[in-house]
Every structure is written in C-alpha cells, then in structure tokens.
Motif scaffolding. Sequence first.
Motif, PDB file in Angstrom:
ATOM      1  N   UNK A 230      36.260 -20.916   4.695  1.00  0.00           N
ATOM      2  CA  UNK A 230      37.681 -20.612   4.805  1.00  0.00           C
ATOM      3  C   UNK A 230      38.564 -20.481   6.003  1.00  0.00           C
ATOM      4  N   UNK A 231      37.800 -20.186   6.981  1.00  0.00           N
ATOM      5  CA  UNK A 231      38.628 -19.858   8.192  1.00  0.00           C
ATOM      6  C   UNK A 231      37.421 -19.922   9.354  1.00  0.00           C
ATOM      7  N   UNK A 232      38.236 -19.675  10.552  1.00  0.00           N
ATOM      8  CA  UNK A 232      37.385 -19.724  11.947  1.00  0.00           C
ATOM      9  C   UNK A 232      36.239 -18.813  11.889  1.00  0.00           C
ATOM     10  N   UNK A 233      36.446 -17.581  11.317  1.00  0.00           N
ATOM     11  CA  UNK A 233      35.710 -16.466  11.259  1.00  0.00           C
ATOM     12  C   UNK A 233      34.293 -16.822  10.439  1.00  0.00           C
ATOM     13  N   UNK A 234      34.498 -17.196   9.283  1.00  0.00           N
ATOM     14  CA  UNK A 234      33.507 -17.495   8.380  1.00  0.00           C
ATOM     15  C   UNK A 234      32.595 -18.789   9.011  1.00  0.00           C
ATOM     16  N   UNK A 235      33.299 -19.798   9.588  1.00  0.00           N
ATOM     17  CA  UNK A 235      32.619 -20.897   9.916  1.00  0.00           C
ATOM     18  C   UNK A 235      31.912 -20.433  11.136  1.00  0.00           C
ATOM     19  N   UNK A 236      32.321 -19.694  12.142  1.00  0.00           N
ATOM     20  CA  UNK A 236      31.392 -19.273  13.061  1.00  0.00           C
ATOM     21  C   UNK A 236      30.351 -18.347  12.836  1.00  0.00           C
ATOM     22  N   UNK A 237      30.617 -17.349  11.977  1.00  0.00           N
ATOM     23  CA  UNK A 237      29.836 -16.304  11.503  1.00  0.00           C
ATOM     24  C   UNK A 237      28.391 -16.976  10.672  1.00  0.00           C
ATOM     25  N   UNK A 238      28.853 -18.001   9.678  1.00  0.00           N
ATOM     26  CA  UNK A 238      27.633 -18.459   8.997  1.00  0.00           C
ATOM     27  C   UNK A 238      27.272 -19.529   9.563  1.00  0.00           C
ATOM     28  N   UNK A 239      26.050 -19.849  10.288  1.00  0.00           N
ATOM     29  CA  UNK A 239      25.547 -21.021  10.651  1.00  0.00           C
ATOM     30  C   UNK A 239      25.961 -21.403  11.997  1.00  0.00           C
ATOM     31  N   UNK A 241      29.037 -22.513  14.725  1.00  0.00           N
ATOM     32  CA  UNK A 241      29.937 -23.659  14.888  1.00  0.00           C
ATOM     33  C   UNK A 241      30.666 -23.883  16.173  1.00  0.00           C
ATOM     34  N   UNK A 242      30.785 -25.273  16.450  1.00  0.00           N
ATOM     35  CA  UNK A 242      31.570 -25.498  17.810  1.00  0.00           C
ATOM     36  C   UNK A 242      32.978 -25.587  16.983  1.00  0.00           C
ATOM     37  N   UNK A 243      33.957 -24.663  17.622  1.00  0.00           N
ATOM     38  CA  UNK A 243      35.402 -24.797  17.166  1.00  0.00           C
ATOM     39  C   UNK A 243      36.159 -25.621  18.291  1.00  0.00           C
ATOM     40  N   UNK A 244      36.551 -26.858  17.808  1.00  0.00           N
ATOM     41  CA  UNK A 244      37.305 -27.899  18.599  1.00  0.00           C
ATOM     42  C   UNK A 244      38.620 -27.978  18.059  1.00  0.00           C
ATOM     43  N   UNK A 322      32.455 -26.369  26.270  1.00  0.00           N
ATOM     44  CA  UNK A 322      31.324 -26.377  26.167  1.00  0.00           C
ATOM     45  C   UNK A 322      30.756 -26.660  24.619  1.00  0.00           C
ATOM     46  N   UNK A 323      29.719 -27.332  24.373  1.00  0.00           N
ATOM     47  CA  UNK A 323      29.431 -27.664  23.007  1.00  0.00           C
ATOM     48  C   UNK A 323      27.733 -27.291  22.719  1.00  0.00           C
ATOM     49  N   UNK A 324      27.669 -26.554  21.764  1.00  0.00           N
ATOM     50  CA  UNK A 324      26.227 -25.967  21.404  1.00  0.00           C
ATOM     51  C   UNK A 324      25.680 -27.104  20.404  1.00  0.00           C
TER      52      UNK A 324
END
Length: 355
Positions: A230-239, A241-244, A322-324
Amino acid sequence: MAKAPASVEFRHVSKRYGVVTAVDDVSFTIEPGTLVTLLGPSGCGKTTTLRLIAGLEMASEGQIMIGGADVTRLSAADRDVSMVFQSYALFPHMSVIENVAYGPSVQGVPKAQAREMAAEKIAVVGLAGLENRSPSELSGGQQQRVAVARALVLEPQVLLFDEPLSNLDAKLRRRVREDIRALQQELNLTVAYVTHDQEEALAVSDRIIVMSNARIAQEGSPRELYEQPADLFVADFIGDANILEGVLEEERGDRGLIRVGPMTLDLARRGAAAGPVKLAVRPDALAISLAGQGRPGIEGVVEHSSYLGRSLEYRVSSALGDLFVVDAGRAQVHPPGSKVHVGFAEAGIVVLPNR
C-alpha cells in the motif's frame, strides 16, 4: 470434544499509557480457524495488540469481541484464550507432563484427568515418550512444543503466540514454524501470532496485519502484501525493496509507461496519475551481468558483494542511486569494483499508490 474456533474482532481499539498511545484506533477481524500475524518493527504496537486480545492489557477505547461475545472488560482469566510466550515460561522443577497438566489442575480438574488431558496434547505436539523429562533435558524446539501443548490443553477458543521462535537458531526456526502451522491447520485453531520477522510471517500466515506507529499500515494475504504494497513502508518492510523515482509519462488504461532513468517500463499504474511516481523494485527483480549485456537496464559498479550459499547479494552504485540486488543464479561472482549491467524484470516492480 474440541470447541469450535472463534473469531476475534477489534472495533476502534486504542490503548494509551499516559500521553503515549501504543495502539491507535485499530480495527480488524481474525476469522475462525485462521492464522493471522501481527507484523511490524519494535514499538509498532503489535505485542500490545496481542496482550489486549489476551486480557493482559485493558483497552482505553473501543470494543474487543471473541466468538461474537464482548470481552473488552473481562480479565485474562475470564477469556477463553491461551498464550505461548517468547520465553516459554516452563516450570523448571516440573516434568513435561506436570507442566502441561498444571493449567487443568489449577482449574480444579482431578489429577488423573489432568494428566490424561496433558498426555493427549503432548502426543499431539509430537513429544510422546518424553513426559517425564524436565525442561532442562529438552532442546529449544522441544521446549517450544511443551509450551504449545500447555497452551492447547485447555482447548482455548483462541491461541496467541508472542515471538515464539526468537530463542531458536535459524534452522530450528524453520522447522518449528512449520510445526506450528501444521498444528493450527490440523486442529482448526484460531491463532494470532506476533513477529517482527517478515519471512516468518510470509511462511505461516493466512493473513498479515502490518503495523506501524500504533496503527495498521496494511492487511492482506502474504502474496497481496508482497506484490501490492500500500505504501513505501510496507514495500520496504516486507521483502526489502529498492525505492526508485520515476515519471509516469503516458496512461494506458490500468497501465502506464513509466520512465526510470534511461528506461521506459510498462507497469500497472495502481491509481497513479501522470507525473512523478515512486517504484518499489524487489531485489530479485534485478539481474546482474557484465556491463553492456542482458535485458534493458542501467550500468553500475559493484560496491559490495556477499556470498550467502543459496544466493549472492550485491550493492551496486548507479545513476539511480544504490541498488540492492539478490542473484540466485550464482553463475558468476562479481567482485567489488566490477562494472556491471543491472537488468530490470517486469515482475517484481510495483508502482506505489500516491498518498
């Protein structure tokens, strides 16, 4: 005869300690016979929520229902729930069967019947034959199963787990979480499960409630949360994510053409309008190869690499930042300083809804 599993419902529940709000206007439903995980970082409110279900904390506002009955003002002893604690909380001076029979005995069940009930649940969790051992003679995984048997012996409507695997090593954690999931499904239990470990949550849950700052950030199935955050927090917390940063240049129905650096990607828009957007790119949606090779992508330089057996992890500096990258192929190790090409797959790249 086992009781039917019960639902759990929170209706606008808040919990305050003075000026600190630990749970803020939270509403959700756990359907009977399902395992729902409360997931989030330390201090997000997940353990307080679990303790509110148990009656170990009382709600400041709102209503808590178990099996359709209002339990908001009932004490822990008057709620038909059992909790498995992080520390197991076994009595060291008692044998396995004495630990498991303790609950029924305290409730006035005759000793012989209490031991019979305990023996049945010890068998259910796969510890038959170990009834007379003391906790100190058991492995961590076996102690965890005793704690589960003790929680199950009274056949509660709802079973609660508070970080149940945190004291186990990685290999044992995987085995015990499989055991817990199999038991839950086999016995048709309603389970609320707290963890901060997103892999654990994805592995055991029917549904996941992600909490952040005392509120629900998103709830859904493991797949929904991973693939449609749903948002940046969930995307980054679950699994991870590179936020671009990107620009949605053309709307095409539910999809859109999005420019990211030198690339143009055709992705589901998820409600985003033309203009700047943020993308969550999963580390395994990126493929690393020698510079100038592979699918559309971007050039970069390997800053750090880690060999993890099943995969390689890279941190690559690029014009996008930086990309993970997680490379499961392991065909070639690219040492730090290597010039590489980072290719973008279509799967695993998600537009984050504008908020």
